[in-house]
Design an enzyme around this catalytic site. Structure first.
Site, mmCIF file in Angstrom:
data_model
loop_
_atom_site.group_PDB
_atom_site.id
_atom_site.type_symbol
_atom_site.label_atom_id
_atom_site.label_comp_id
_atom_site.label_asym_id
_atom_site.label_seq_id
_atom_site.Cartn_x
_atom_site.Cartn_y
_atom_site.Cartn_z
ATOM 1 N N LYS A 188 0.830 -1.211 0.000
ATOM 2 C CA LYS A 188 0.000 0.000 0.000
ATOM 3 C C LYS A 188 0.861 1.255 0.000
ATOM 4 O O LYS A 188 1.882 1.312 0.674
ATOM 5 C CB LYS A 188 -0.922 -0.029 1.219
ATOM 6 N N THR A 261 -8.814 8.374 8.755
ATOM 7 C CA THR A 261 -8.051 7.239 8.218
ATOM 8 C C THR A 261 -7.885 6.099 9.220
ATOM 9 O O THR A 261 -7.139 5.156 8.957
ATOM 10 C CB THR A 261 -6.662 7.718 7.769
ATOM 11 N N GLY A 263 -8.324 2.783 10.774
ATOM 12 C CA GLY A 263 -8.864 1.509 10.289
ATOM 13 C C GLY A 263 -8.803 1.332 8.784
ATOM 14 O O GLY A 263 -9.439 0.431 8.236
ATOM 15 N N THR A 264 -8.012 2.163 8.101
ATOM 16 C CA THR A 264 -7.929 2.073 6.641
ATOM 17 C C THR A 264 -7.429 0.707 6.188
ATOM 18 O O THR A 264 -7.985 0.098 5.264
ATOM 19 C CB THR A 264 -6.988 3.171 6.096
ATOM 20 N N GLY A 265 -6.349 0.215 6.824
ATOM 21 C CA GLY A 265 -5.797 -1.083 6.439
ATOM 22 C C GLY A 265 -6.759 -2.219 6.694
ATOM 23 O O GLY A 265 -6.899 -3.137 5.872
ATOM 24 N N CYS A 266 -7.437 -2.193 7.840
ATOM 25 C CA CYS A 266 -8.430 -3.226 8.161
ATOM 26 C C CYS A 266 -9.557 -3.216 7.132
ATOM 27 O O CYS A 266 -10.003 -4.267 6.652
ATOM 28 C CB CYS A 266 -9.020 -2.995 9.553
#
Length: 578
Positions: A188, A261, A263-266
């Site tokens: 990412k 942003t 929790g973006t990865g989750c």
């Protein structure tokens, strides 16, 4: 909200503030039409400011939760998030390996989000768990989704301390991560600021990786860039997908300045898991998931004192058209052009336009016209005259249709000076264009009387009747769609030819081109000013009267129809149809 879709499972920590962890995963599953199940690996006390504490779940109980779900429900895809310590990673990997090896069919898709550090900087994975994660879970994974810091941490365990500071380093790191065992790596790029020249350099150096762009100008959108920031200066986010078969894909979109942003990865990894659960191929699943997450950030309402959550349910709002951004200042028009990109391109880059730009006319053919097949390199003057005669008649239809616009756009009935000014300028531009037609035709010996007495062609009648019919139906926005295809189309043609004329080894000829005035008029300040007015009016319509999905399709249909009718004018000229 009832969800009857495929079952997805998240194995991750709990976020007491609801923005990350299993809470984000379950919201994302539901938003994608999946039935969400969860296995909790740890409880966290956290909010938008940071993580105040972590309480791990016993590894054997984590395994029991997984078994309970898999024994009873038809799970179609799994994701892992925060696994916290080495014993939990071993428990999860061991159980999944046993289940996968006992499957008669292919193993379930497994997305591993190697959560190491929270958005606020709190450590969420013990140091001794990293090696176990790599050696035991990565080989089972369909995809791993590290960010910059996670990728650097993972690679440092193999003595590679190279910082990931640009796009080239991202590509190299993704390839190294792929060698650790997963079938694919999505590295990412949210922590990098990348520009389009960076991507161009990568393409030149690394061949031609596939590039998927969203919310950025595509071909034949020059009219949307006038007055916008330099395209090369727009800050971009690029995610890199490297698959075991060697395929490389870059997902490119504008950078969003936002604090929403958390929790973006989750969210991204659970969105990919949802798509895989529905049987979507990996590349398309990643593309869909990145845009879901992007719009979740874009449409979020700031919450809390730190990094707030995304809007996980943005798909269920009635607003289909995103807010303007520096990279996409006219989102509604962008969507219209994009929805009809093939026909729009065929219109803008029509052979008539190309030959016009070449300007290799034999003027003698205008006088000594012969009915012969013309070469691709010569545009007969008669082609342009046939077109101009018919366009002259079309402008009458255009002006009549414009008079059918609702009272808020008619100068005589407008309630503000801005509306009066806008309407007056539009009428003035139509009259100016008619004057241009008269003057240009006069250079070929075609008088105003000749123009008036020329019979209207079938293409002219069809187009004129269509916009008058749309106007009489009383839907002001549909009429706006019909009128704008002409205004914006000519503006795009003018700017496209102008852009082509600036390229090295250009095929556009300006010197001694008898059609130079025509080209420069449509690329010029006055006409492009009219285009700006049209774009602003079009965007204002969408804001004042937000469409439903059904109505938006109706608008797209009118736009597409008028694009085809505009192309019909070019066809008519090339075929010398009167």
């Amino acid at each position: 909200m009832r969800v009857d879709g495929p079952v997805a499972l998240t194995i991750a920590g709990s976020d007491s503030s609801g923005g990350a962890g299993i809470q984000a995963d379950l919201k994302t599953f539901a938003a994608h039409g999946c039935y969400g199940t969860s296995v909790i690996t740890a409880l966290t006390a956290q909010n938008t400011v940071g993580v105040q504490g972590v309480h791990a779940c016993p590894p054997e109980f984590v395994a029991k939760q997984i078994t309970s779900v898999l024994d009873d429900l038809d799970v179609r895809a799994i994701k892992t998030g925060m696994l916290y310590d080495a014993e939990t990673v071993k428990a999860v990997a061991g159980l999944l390996k046993t289940r996968f090896s006992s499957e008669l069919s292919s193993p379930l898709p497994l997305v591993c989000d190697p959560v190491c550090v929270s958005t606020s900087g709190h450590s969420l994975l013990h140091e001794d768990a990293i090696e176990v994660l790599i050696s035991q879970l990565f080989p089972l994974s369909t995809l791993i989704t590290p960010n910059k810091s996670e990728a650097e941490l993972l690679l440092s365990h193999f003595g590679d301390s190279t910082p990931i500071h640009d796009l080239e380093a991202m590509l190299s790191s993704a390839q190294k991560l792929l060698s650790l065992g997963p079938k694919a790596v999505l590295l990412k790029g949210g922590h990098h600021s990348i520009t389009m020249p960076d991507i161009v350099r990568i393409r030149q150096k690394n061949g031609c990786p596939k590039i998927i762009k969203h919310d950025l100008p595509s071909d034949n959108m020059e009219i949307l860039l006038v007055g916008a920031p330099n395209y090369d200066d727009i800050e971009l986010v690029v995610d890199v997908l490297y698959q075991i078969d060697g395929s490389l894909t870059l997902f490119v979109r504008p950078w969003i300045q936002s604090t929403s942003t958390h929790g973006t990865g989750c969210t991204l990894s659970s969105a990919i898991t949802s798509e895989l659960a529905k049987g979507i191929p990996l590349e398309q699943a990643v593309d869909n998931a990145t845009m879901y997450t992007y719009h979740g950030i874009q449409s979020a309402t700031p919450m809390g004192r730190g990094y707030g959550p995304l809007n996980h349910f943005h798909r269920f709002t009635t607003i289909l058209i995103p807010q303007p951004t520096p990279a996409n200042p006219y989102p509604f028009t962008h969507m219209l052009i994009e929805s009809n990109a093939k026909e729009w391109k065929e219109y803008v880059e029509h052979d008539f336009v190309r030959q016009l730009g070449k300007g290799t006319l034999d003027r003698a053919h205008f006088i000594h016209f012969v009915k012969s097949v013309l070469t691709n390199d010569i545009l007969h003057p008669e082609m342009l005259i046939v077109f101009l005669r018919q366009d002259y008649h079309y402008l009458k239809y255009y002006a009549r249709a414009y008079a059918l616009m609702p009272q808020r756009l008619l100068a005589a009935k407008s309630t503000t000076f801005g509306q009066i000014d806008s309407c007056t300028k539009t009428i003035s531009n139509v009259l100016h264009e008619i004057g241009n037609h008269k003057a240009f035709c006069a250079t070929f010996g075609i008088t105003e009387q000749d123009l008036e007495t020329t019979n209207e062609a079938g293409a002219t009648i069809a187009y004129g009747a269509y916009i008058i019919d749309i106007g009489l139906q009383g839907d002001s926005t549909r009429l706006m769609m019909a009128l704008m295809a002409c205004l914006l189309g000519y503006g795009e043609v003018g700017l496209w030819l102008k852009k082509q004329s600036t390229l090295p080894d250009t095929w556009v000829k300006l010197e001694d081109n008898p059609y130079r005035h025509w080209m420069e008029e449509y690329a010029g300040e006055m006409y492009q000013g009219a285009v700006r007015i049209g774009l602003d009016a079009l965007e204002a319509c969408a804001v004042a009267d937000p469409p439903s999905a059904v109505r938006f399709k109706e608008w797209q249909a009118v736009w597409a129809k008028c694009t085809r009718l505009e192309k019909g004018f070019w066809d008519m000229a090339m075929e010398l149809r009167g």
